[in-house]
Design a protein around this motif. Structure first.
Motif, mmCIF file in Angstrom:
data_model
loop_
_atom_site.group_PDB
_atom_site.id
_atom_site.type_symbol
_atom_site.label_atom_id
_atom_site.label_comp_id
_atom_site.label_asym_id
_atom_site.label_seq_id
_atom_site.Cartn_x
_atom_site.Cartn_y
_atom_site.Cartn_z
ATOM 1 N N ASP A 106 0.831 -1.214 0.000
ATOM 2 C CA ASP A 106 0.000 0.000 0.000
ATOM 3 C C ASP A 106 0.864 1.262 0.000
ATOM 4 O O ASP A 106 0.594 2.213 -0.741
ATOM 5 C CB ASP A 106 -0.926 0.031 1.229
ATOM 6 N N MET A 107 1.906 1.272 0.825
ATOM 7 C CA MET A 107 2.775 2.441 0.899
ATOM 8 C C MET A 107 3.529 2.638 -0.412
ATOM 9 O O MET A 107 3.792 3.769 -0.812
ATOM 10 C CB MET A 107 3.778 2.298 2.054
ATOM 11 N N SER A 108 3.875 1.551 -1.067
ATOM 12 C CA SER A 108 4.639 1.634 -2.316
ATOM 13 C C SER A 108 3.861 2.382 -3.394
ATOM 14 O O SER A 108 4.451 3.059 -4.232
ATOM 15 C CB SER A 108 4.988 0.239 -2.824
ATOM 16 N N ARG A 109 2.566 2.225 -3.368
ATOM 17 C CA ARG A 109 1.734 2.907 -4.365
ATOM 18 C C ARG A 109 1.662 4.411 -4.098
ATOM 19 O O ARG A 109 1.482 5.202 -5.010
ATOM 20 C CB ARG A 109 0.335 2.307 -4.372
ATOM 21 N N LYS A 110 1.802 4.805 -2.841
ATOM 22 C CA LYS A 110 1.614 6.206 -2.470
ATOM 23 C C LYS A 110 2.930 6.960 -2.268
ATOM 24 O O LYS A 110 2.972 8.171 -2.429
ATOM 25 C CB LYS A 110 0.809 6.289 -1.163
ATOM 26 N N ALA A 111 3.975 6.247 -1.908
ATOM 27 C CA ALA A 111 5.233 6.898 -1.521
ATOM 28 C C ALA A 111 6.116 7.183 -2.724
ATOM 29 O O ALA A 111 5.993 6.549 -3.769
ATOM 30 C CB ALA A 111 5.976 5.998 -0.540
ATOM 31 N N PRO A 112 7.042 8.109 -2.557
ATOM 32 C CA PRO A 112 8.055 8.335 -3.594
ATOM 33 C C PRO A 112 8.913 7.071 -3.754
ATOM 34 O O PRO A 112 9.015 6.253 -2.841
ATOM 35 C CB PRO A 112 8.888 9.493 -3.046
ATOM 36 N N ALA A 113 9.537 6.941 -4.898
ATOM 37 C CA ALA A 113 10.279 5.735 -5.246
ATOM 38 C C ALA A 113 11.349 5.370 -4.221
ATOM 39 O O ALA A 113 11.483 4.200 -3.846
ATOM 40 C CB ALA A 113 10.899 5.885 -6.630
ATOM 41 N N GLU A 114 12.133 6.351 -3.756
ATOM 42 C CA GLU A 114 13.228 6.023 -2.825
ATOM 43 C C GLU A 114 12.687 5.544 -1.475
ATOM 44 O O GLU A 114 13.242 4.634 -0.859
ATOM 45 C CB GLU A 114 14.203 7.202 -2.642
ATOM 46 N N VAL A 115 11.592 6.118 -1.007
ATOM 47 C CA VAL A 115 10.976 5.681 0.251
ATOM 48 C C VAL A 115 10.390 4.292 0.077
ATOM 49 O O VAL A 115 10.576 3.402 0.914
ATOM 50 C CB VAL A 115 9.884 6.682 0.705
ATOM 51 N N SER A 116 9.702 4.126 -1.029
ATOM 52 C CA SER A 116 9.099 2.832 -1.335
ATOM 53 C C SER A 116 10.166 1.740 -1.401
ATOM 54 O O SER A 116 9.980 0.648 -0.857
ATOM 55 C CB SER A 116 8.359 2.935 -2.667
ATOM 56 N N GLN A 117 11.271 2.030 -2.051
ATOM 57 C CA GLN A 117 12.357 1.050 -2.189
ATOM 58 C C GLN A 117 12.944 0.680 -0.826
ATOM 59 O O GLN A 117 13.259 -0.474 -0.577
ATOM 60 C CB GLN A 117 13.455 1.605 -3.113
ATOM 61 N N ARG A 118 13.067 1.654 0.051
ATOM 62 C CA ARG A 118 13.618 1.391 1.377
ATOM 63 C C ARG A 118 12.737 0.399 2.152
ATOM 64 O O ARG A 118 13.227 -0.562 2.746
ATOM 65 C CB ARG A 118 13.754 2.696 2.158
ATOM 66 N N TYR A 119 11.411 0.631 2.096
ATOM 67 C CA TYR A 119 10.503 -0.276 2.804
ATOM 68 C C TYR A 119 10.457 -1.654 2.148
ATOM 69 O O TYR A 119 10.376 -2.671 2.825
ATOM 70 C CB TYR A 119 9.091 0.331 2.907
ATOM 71 N N ARG A 120 10.532 -1.684 0.833
ATOM 72 C CA ARG A 120 10.550 -2.978 0.120
ATOM 73 C C ARG A 120 11.791 -3.787 0.489
ATOM 74 O O ARG A 120 11.707 -4.985 0.732
ATOM 75 C CB ARG A 120 10.492 -2.775 -1.383
#
Length: 156
Positions: free
Chosen positions: A70-84
């Motif tokens: 869910d966060m990956s769809r909403k967050a900027p790419a670098e933030v999303s990548q960190r959580y992934r």
């Protein structure tokens, strides 16, 4: 703020990480050769309890995975990548732990079966040795008693 994880996410993450660390520690304890069936049974119960605990923790892991999606769809790419990458590390450890747990249980069950078989074979052998000992201590028949000598020969 939509790209930040909820507070429950961090709590669940910490809970899962602590549980994984404790479980990895339990599984990394050196396996000692045990010749006592009761100790092996106790260890198997501990491993089965750990497997149950693993299944209970699965909900939290699923929650983390869906939250990251869910966060990956909403967050900027670098933030999303960190959580992934964070969840990928946890999933990797989880899969390794799960596989080790299954392997340890199977190996222990096999060893318990072998020990049980060995103990049964040992009992049978001891019984046979006691019977042979009794036989060897019997009086030998007189040299002229061919019937008794034949019977003793058959027993031998």
């Amino acid at each position: 703020f939509d790209s930040l994880p909820p507070a429950h996410y961090k709590e669940t993450m910490n809970t899962i990480l602590v549980w994984i660390q404790q479980s990895e520690t339990k599984l990394s304890m050196p396996q000692v050769a045990v010749a006592e069936y009761e100790i092996m049974e106790q260890r198997l119960r501990e491993l089965k309890a750990l497997q149950s605990s693993l299944q209970e923790q699965q909900k939290g892991l699923n929650y983390l995975s869906t939250t990251v999606e869910d966060m990956s769809r909403k967050a900027p790419a670098e933030v999303s990548q960190r959580y992934r990458s964070e969840i990928d590390v946890i999933l990797g450890r989880w899969k390794k732990l799960s596989a080790q747990l299954v392997e340890h249980c199977q190996k222990l069950e096999e060893l318990m079966t072998k020990l049980q078989r060995f103990q049964n074979d040992t009992k049978t052998l001891k019984k046979w040795m006691a019977e042979v000992d009794v036989f060897l201590k019997e009086e030998w028949p007189a040299l002229g008693d061919s019937e008794a000598l034949e019977k003793q020969l058959e027993q031998c």
